[in-house]
Design an enzyme around this catalytic site. Structure first.
Site, mmCIF file in Angstrom:
data_model
loop_
_atom_site.group_PDB
_atom_site.id
_atom_site.type_symbol
_atom_site.label_atom_id
_atom_site.label_comp_id
_atom_site.label_asym_id
_atom_site.label_seq_id
_atom_site.Cartn_x
_atom_site.Cartn_y
_atom_site.Cartn_z
ATOM 1 N N GLU A 43 -37.071 54.606 73.822
ATOM 2 C CA GLU A 43 -37.628 55.458 72.767
ATOM 3 C C GLU A 43 -37.806 54.578 71.528
ATOM 4 O OE1 GLU A 43 -36.919 59.529 70.123
ATOM 5 O OE2 GLU A 43 -35.247 58.751 71.292
ATOM 6 N N ASP A 68 -34.446 51.496 66.890
ATOM 7 C CA ASP A 68 -34.897 51.755 65.509
ATOM 8 C C ASP A 68 -34.469 50.580 64.642
ATOM 9 O OD1 ASP A 68 -35.772 54.726 64.107
ATOM 10 O OD2 ASP A 68 -35.192 53.081 62.756
ATOM 11 N N ASP A 117 -44.364 56.792 62.145
ATOM 12 C CA ASP A 117 -45.081 56.851 60.867
ATOM 13 C C ASP A 117 -46.564 56.627 61.180
ATOM 14 O OD1 ASP A 117 -42.604 56.975 59.360
ATOM 15 O OD2 ASP A 117 -42.318 54.902 59.998
ATOM 16 N N ASP A 153 -47.532 64.682 65.343
ATOM 17 C CA ASP A 153 -48.125 65.860 64.703
ATOM 18 C C ASP A 153 -49.421 65.449 64.012
ATOM 19 O OD1 ASP A 153 -46.438 64.245 62.904
ATOM 20 O OD2 ASP A 153 -47.327 65.552 61.389
HETATM 21 C C1 SAM Z 1 -40.791 59.449 61.261
HETATM 22 S S1 SAM Z 1 -39.348 58.736 61.945
HETATM 23 C C2 SAM Z 1 -39.210 59.576 63.517
HETATM 24 C C3 SAM Z 1 -37.797 59.569 64.047
HETATM 25 C C4 SAM Z 1 -37.608 60.250 65.422
HETATM 26 N N1 SAM Z 1 -38.394 59.600 66.435
HETATM 27 C C5 SAM Z 1 -37.933 61.720 65.385
HETATM 28 O O1 SAM Z 1 -38.964 62.120 65.934
HETATM 29 O O2 SAM Z 1 -37.113 62.492 64.831
HETATM 30 C C6 SAM Z 1 -39.946 57.125 62.389
HETATM 31 C C7 SAM Z 1 -38.835 56.128 62.751
HETATM 32 O O3 SAM Z 1 -39.434 54.919 63.210
HETATM 33 C C8 SAM Z 1 -38.700 53.812 62.713
HETATM 34 N N2 SAM Z 1 -39.627 52.671 62.696
HETATM 35 C C9 SAM Z 1 -40.842 52.612 62.084
HETATM 36 N N3 SAM Z 1 -41.431 51.426 62.314
HETATM 37 C C10 SAM Z 1 -40.576 50.703 63.078
HETATM 38 C C11 SAM Z 1 -40.624 49.392 63.644
HETATM 39 N N4 SAM Z 1 -41.667 48.583 63.455
HETATM 40 N N5 SAM Z 1 -39.563 48.976 64.381
HETATM 41 C C12 SAM Z 1 -38.501 49.790 64.572
HETATM 42 N N6 SAM Z 1 -38.401 51.043 64.067
HETATM 43 C C13 SAM Z 1 -39.429 51.503 63.335
HETATM 44 C C14 SAM Z 1 -38.208 54.262 61.347
HETATM 45 O O4 SAM Z 1 -37.069 53.546 60.930
HETATM 46 C C15 SAM Z 1 -37.920 55.755 61.595
HETATM 47 O O5 SAM Z 1 -36.579 55.977 61.965
#
Ligand code: SAM
Length: 213
Positions: A43, A68, A117, A153
């Site tokens: 994931e 993450d 994101d 979304d």
């Molecule tokens: C919007 S959150 C979604 C968290 C979870 N998947 C959820 O749906 O509840 C996006 C996550 O992606 C991680 N993230 C973004 N870019 C990343 C990267 N290049 N490498 C590792 N983690 C990343 C961020 O730290 C964050 O925790």
């Protein structure tokens, strides 16, 4: 930095189910932990890792890894998995950009990208986790019939990902821009993440794309 966050960041690397990509022997550490020759399911951008944990519960004989870059989020994930005594689930503090240095070729059978994101600006398109530069990384570690799933979304990211799939002639397995209007969803597809629950509360439609590389 708030004290609670600082405590999590300093403590998390000592947990048995947490690994750090900066460890010199990270590849071997992961293989030793699972001590089997099964493929991994990942994931990406897992946050509190709802997918990793719930898939771990659904499939106790498979290997799951939530990834993450933020150690404090991995702290929460690790504690949640501990409460459920999950042994087939671990967490990795890593940037997705480094996956091909961590996982051997053909070692991953499925990737879930859960509510990444969306990076809507054109100037940051390369940061989208379905940009071709990331797909190249996934291709290196996935088995030949491996699957990538995107749950989002965000309409722009959904349309962008479909465009990348078409332009690169990839195998589109499933796409829906309103997942929960479908009645025959798999157990995995029905798992809700923290961010997903918030989007649903805001009245947003959840989209899913599954594809092969
Ligand atoms: C919007 S959150 C979604 C968290 C979870 N998947 C959820 O749906 O509840 C996006 C996550 O992606 C991680 N993230 C973004 N870019 C990343 C990267 N290049 N490498 C590792 N983690 C990343 C961020 O730290 C964050 O925790």
């Amino acid at each position: 930095m708030p004290r609670k966050k600082y405590k999590k960041i300093t403590e998390v690397r000592s947990f048995k189910n947490v690994f750090d990509y900066k460890n010199e022997n990270i590849k071997q550490e992961l293989l030793d932990y699972f001590a089997n020759d099964k493929h991994f399911t990942l994931e990406l951008g897992c946050g509190q890792a709802d997918y990793t944990i719930n898939m771990g519960l659904l499939y106790p004989h498979k290997n799951f890894i939530g990834i993450d870059r933020k150690p404090n989020r991995i702290w929460n994930a690790s504690k949640n998995a501990d409460k459920l005594k999950l042994k087939n689930v671990v967490f990795l503090i890593a940037y997705i950009e480094h996956l091909a240095d961590i996982f051997p070729g053909s070692s991953v059978e499925e990737i879930w990208i859960t509510f990444p994101d969306p990076y809507p600006r054109r100037s940051s398109m390369k940061k989208r986790l379905t940009h071709p530069r990331f797909l190249d990384i996934y291709k290196k570690i996935l088995i030949s019939d491996g699957i990538v799933n995107l749950k989002t979304d965000d309409t722009l990211l959904y349309d962008y990902t479909l465009e990348v799939i078409m332009k690169n002639n990839l195998r589109l397995l499933k796409e829906t821009n309103d997942l929960y209007s479908n009645t025959n969803l798999s157990d995995e597809e029905k798992i809700l993440t923290k961010y997903e629950k918030q989007h649903i509360e805001e009245g947003k439609k959840i989209k899913l794309i599954s594809f092969g590389l």
